[in-house]
Design a protein around this motif. Structure first.
Motif, short mmCIF file in Angstrom:
data_model
loop_
_atom_site.label_atom_id
_atom_site.label_comp_id
_atom_site.label_asym_id
_atom_site.label_seq_id
_atom_site.Cartn_x
_atom_site.Cartn_y
_atom_site.Cartn_z
N VAL A 53 33.32 -11.80 81.41
CA VAL A 53 34.28 -11.32 82.40
C VAL A 53 33.83 -9.99 82.97
CG1 VAL A 53 36.65 -10.48 82.70
CG2 VAL A 53 36.23 -12.60 81.48
N ASP A 54 33.36 -9.06 82.09
CA ASP A 54 32.88 -7.76 82.57
C ASP A 54 31.70 -7.94 83.53
OD1 ASP A 54 34.77 -6.38 81.13
OD2 ASP A 54 33.41 -5.86 79.48
N PHE A 59 30.94 -10.58 85.37
CA PHE A 59 31.44 -11.18 86.62
C PHE A 59 32.12 -10.13 87.49
CE2 PHE A 59 34.85 -13.23 89.04
CZ PHE A 59 34.12 -14.15 89.77
N ASN A 60 32.98 -9.30 86.88
CA ASN A 60 33.70 -8.28 87.64
C ASN A 60 32.75 -7.24 88.23
OD1 ASN A 60 36.20 -9.44 87.27
ND2 ASN A 60 36.64 -8.27 85.42
N LYS A 61 31.74 -6.84 87.45
CA LYS A 61 30.77 -5.87 87.96
C LYS A 61 30.00 -6.45 89.13
CE LYS A 61 29.93 -3.46 83.68
NZ LYS A 61 28.95 -3.22 82.62
N ASN A 113 30.98 -8.69 91.24
CA ASN A 113 31.84 -8.79 92.42
C ASN A 113 32.07 -7.45 93.08
OD1 ASN A 113 32.15 -11.53 92.49
ND2 ASN A 113 34.01 -11.56 91.29
N THR A 114 32.22 -6.36 92.30
CA THR A 114 32.47 -5.06 92.92
C THR A 114 31.21 -4.48 93.51
OG1 THR A 114 32.23 -3.94 90.79
CG2 THR A 114 34.47 -4.48 91.50
N LYS A 146 35.30 -4.07 98.55
CA LYS A 146 36.55 -3.67 97.93
C LYS A 146 37.57 -3.37 99.03
CE LYS A 146 34.84 -0.46 95.01
NZ LYS A 146 34.89 0.57 93.97
#
Length: 151
Positions: free
Chosen positions: A24-25, A27-29, A31-32, A37
């Motif tokens: 999850v970390d 994937f989130n990194k 995406n940002t 944003k």
């Protein structure tokens, strides 16, 4: 036809939870860093567009006063400098975080992983805004470190 009575195991072990957290970390990194944003704040580009629109649509019989224009340009310059400072502070924070991770190389750390703790020697470290350390063949976020011991 007889229905099979099978039970589904929905409980995850600590290592499975960690693997999910790391996925999850990651994937989130991703995406940002690659995505855009959304923000509810006005940036310097928005400010400049508003100023240009204001100049284009002003009343020709009563144009904007020089002092008003100079004040708005001054505000724009201030906003631009604050944006540049913010970017520089972000880079500096990233460097400090990376340095902190690198300082743990070769040291024994105790990690809190959910309900369990584990110990190991830091074998590697990643860089960036949220660096991770390599312990016992797995990467962990720096916030998982409970204690650092010198060897």
């Amino acid at each position: 036809m007889e229905l099979l009575n099978t039970q589904l195991n929905t409980t995850m072990s600590a290592s499975e939870k960690l693997a999910v957290d790391n996925s999850v970390d990651f994937f989130n990194k991703a995406n940002t860093q690659n995505g855009r944003k959304t923000s509810s704040e006005l940036g310097k580009d928005d400010f400049l567009k508003l100023l240009i629109t204001q100049l284009q649509n002003q009343d020709p019989t009563s144009p904007m006063e020089n002092t008003e224009f100079i004040a708005q340009m001054s505000q724009f310059s201030t906003l631009e400098q604050m944006t540049n400072m913010s970017s520089s502070f972000s880079k500096m924070a990233s460097f400090i975080n990376s340095s902190e991770a690198a300082a743990t190389l070769g040291k024994t750390v105790e990690l809190n992983i959910g309900d369990t703790t584990t110990r190991g020697v830091v074998e590697g470290a990643t860089r960036g805004d949220d660096p991770q350390i390599l312990v016992n063949g797995m990467y962990y976020s720096m916030d998982k470190i409970a204690a650092i011991y010198s060897n």
